[in-house]
Design an enzyme around this catalytic site. Structure first.
Site, PDB file in Angstrom:
ATOM      1  N   ARG A 103      -1.573 -14.493   4.000  1.00  0.00           N
ATOM      2  CA  ARG A 103      -2.442 -13.843   4.998  1.00  0.00           C
ATOM      3  C   ARG A 103      -1.812 -13.934   6.398  1.00  0.00           C
ATOM      4  NH1 ARG A 103      -6.878 -10.511   3.853  1.00  0.00           N
ATOM      5  NH2 ARG A 103      -7.871 -11.209   5.772  1.00  0.00           N
ATOM      6  N   LYS A 136       0.842  -1.195   0.000  1.00  0.00           N
ATOM      7  CA  LYS A 136       0.000   0.000   0.000  1.00  0.00           C
ATOM      8  C   LYS A 136       0.883   1.254   0.000  1.00  0.00           C
ATOM      9  CE  LYS A 136      -3.756  -2.425   2.403  1.00  0.00           C
ATOM     10  NZ  LYS A 136      -4.812  -2.321   3.443  1.00  0.00           N
ATOM     11  N   ASN A 143      -2.006  -0.143   7.137  1.00  0.00           N
ATOM     12  CA  ASN A 143      -1.460  -1.439   7.560  1.00  0.00           C
ATOM     13  C   ASN A 143      -0.564  -2.071   6.498  1.00  0.00           C
ATOM     14  OD1 ASN A 143      -3.423  -2.153   5.788  1.00  0.00           O
ATOM     15  ND2 ASN A 143      -4.682  -3.293   7.241  1.00  0.00           N
ATOM     16  N   HIS A 145      -1.654  -5.549   1.481  1.00  0.00           N
ATOM     17  CA  HIS A 145      -2.919  -6.246   1.225  1.00  0.00           C
ATOM     18  C   HIS A 145      -2.624  -7.645   0.716  1.00  0.00           C
ATOM     19  CE1 HIS A 145      -6.849  -7.231  -0.501  1.00  0.00           C
ATOM     20  NE2 HIS A 145      -6.143  -7.730  -1.503  1.00  0.00           N
ATOM     21  N   ARG A 192       2.592  -6.671   9.422  1.00  0.00           N
ATOM     22  CA  ARG A 192       1.834  -5.620  10.115  1.00  0.00           C
ATOM     23  C   ARG A 192       2.250  -5.518  11.586  1.00  0.00           C
ATOM     24  NH1 ARG A 192      -3.961  -7.316   7.347  1.00  0.00           N
ATOM     25  NH2 ARG A 192      -3.863  -5.959   5.508  1.00  0.00           N
ATOM     26  N   TYR A 203     -12.044  -2.653  -3.438  1.00  0.00           N
ATOM     27  CA  TYR A 203     -12.621  -2.721  -2.091  1.00  0.00           C
ATOM     28  C   TYR A 203     -14.152  -2.714  -2.117  1.00  0.00           C
ATOM     29  CZ  TYR A 203      -8.097  -2.230   0.278  1.00  0.00           C
ATOM     30  OH  TYR A 203      -6.828  -2.451   0.777  1.00  0.00           O
ATOM     31  N   GLU A 256      -9.004 -10.543  -7.890  1.00  0.00           N
ATOM     32  CA  GLU A 256      -8.053  -9.444  -7.712  1.00  0.00           C
ATOM     33  C   GLU A 256      -6.919  -9.493  -8.741  1.00  0.00           C
ATOM     34  OE1 GLU A 256      -8.887  -8.646  -2.965  1.00  0.00           O
ATOM     35  OE2 GLU A 256      -7.072  -9.719  -3.524  1.00  0.00           O
TER      36      GLU A 256
HETATM   37  N1  UDP Z   1      -9.720  -0.716   7.219  1.00  0.00           N
HETATM   38  C1  UDP Z   1      -9.910   0.508   7.864  1.00  0.00           C
HETATM   39  N2  UDP Z   1     -10.709   0.543   8.991  1.00  0.00           N
HETATM   40  C2  UDP Z   1     -11.301  -0.568   9.495  1.00  0.00           C
HETATM   41  C3  UDP Z   1     -11.124  -1.794   8.836  1.00  0.00           C
HETATM   42  C4  UDP Z   1     -10.317  -1.837   7.703  1.00  0.00           C
HETATM   43  O1  UDP Z   1      -9.390   1.523   7.420  1.00  0.00           O
HETATM   44  O2  UDP Z   1     -12.003  -0.484  10.514  1.00  0.00           O
HETATM   45  C5  UDP Z   1      -8.885  -0.759   6.013  1.00  0.00           C
HETATM   46  C6  UDP Z   1      -7.536  -1.459   6.210  1.00  0.00           C
HETATM   47  O3  UDP Z   1      -6.566  -0.767   5.419  1.00  0.00           O
HETATM   48  C7  UDP Z   1      -7.818  -2.841   5.678  1.00  0.00           C
HETATM   49  C8  UDP Z   1      -8.777  -2.551   4.540  1.00  0.00           C
HETATM   50  O4  UDP Z   1      -9.580  -1.495   5.011  1.00  0.00           O
HETATM   51  O5  UDP Z   1      -6.634  -3.503   5.250  1.00  0.00           O
HETATM   52  C9  UDP Z   1      -9.647  -3.714   4.132  1.00  0.00           C
HETATM   53  O6  UDP Z   1     -10.280  -4.230   5.279  1.00  0.00           O
HETATM   54  P1  UDP Z   1     -10.370  -5.807   5.535  1.00  0.00           P
HETATM   55  O7  UDP Z   1     -11.287  -6.020   6.672  1.00  0.00           O
HETATM   56  O8  UDP Z   1     -10.677  -6.495   4.243  1.00  0.00           O
HETATM   57  O9  UDP Z   1      -8.881  -6.164   6.036  1.00  0.00           O
HETATM   58  P2  UDP Z   1      -7.696  -7.017   5.362  1.00  0.00           P
HETATM   59  O10 UDP Z   1      -8.319  -8.086   4.509  1.00  0.00           O
HETATM   60  O11 UDP Z   1      -6.848  -6.050   4.568  1.00  0.00           O
HETATM   61  O12 UDP Z   1      -6.930  -7.581   6.536  1.00  0.00           O
HETATM   62 MG    MG Z   2      -9.827  -7.964   3.097  1.00  0.00          MG
END
Ligand code: UDP
Ligand code: MG
Length: 148
Positions: free
Chosen positions: A86, A10, A113, A116, A103, A50, A127
């Protein structure tokens, strides 16, 4: 099962010079890099990426953040690559992410974070297709492939 997963550094990951650290970790784990590119994401691509979060309160800020600077797109291939990456990235909230994950080692924020990764094989296919043409993904053998 050999899988492909989509991974993205990111804007904060690029801005904090952590792209090499991410690549080093995925390579050392035994994953194979099969696609790589860099771009500032257009807003419509960010919204498509997203889409599952479109109704969430953080969606607007997330799209602003992810389009705020250059990002690096990668496709990594290997045994159970989706789950492996992951786990290596760690929990969404960097504060909750285990030490030893990207992270957990380098982040403090929920939004910023660093990295992705696809959350399932189906998501990975969607994706990868958003960012890469078929001819931008490389099929090749690694000399240590039989160990992995
Ligand atoms: N995110 C955020 N606030 C939240 C949850 C998620 O800004 O409360 C952002 C964060 O950058 C995250 C992305 O949105 O990586 C996508 O969220 P997801 O729950 O899919 O998390 P990931 O799969 O990236 O762990
Ligand atoms: Mg996600």
């Amino acid at each position: 099962m050999a899988e492909r997963t989509f991974v993205m550094a990111k804007p904060d990951g690029v801005g904090r010079r952590l792209v090499g650290e991410m690549v080093r970790r995925f390579e050392s784990r035994g994953l194979k890099l099969v696609g790589l590119k860099m771009q500032v994401m257009p807003k419509d691509l960010a919204k498509a990426h997203y889409a599952e979060h479109a109704e969430k309160p953080f969606f607007g800020e997330l799209v602003s953040f992810i389009t705020s600077g250059p990002t690096v797109q990668m496709v990594w291939e290997g045994l159970n690559a989706v789950e492996a990456v992951r786990k290596m990235n760690g929990a969404t909230n960097c504060l909750k992410a285990e030490i030893g994950t990207i992270r957990g080692d380098f982040g403090l924020s929920v939004q910023n974070n660093l990295v992705h990764a696809s959350d399932s094989v189906e998501t990975a296919q969607r994706e990868i297709a958003l960012y890469f043409k078929q001819e931008e993904l490389w099929d090749y053998a690694m000399p240590d492939g039989h160990w992995l």
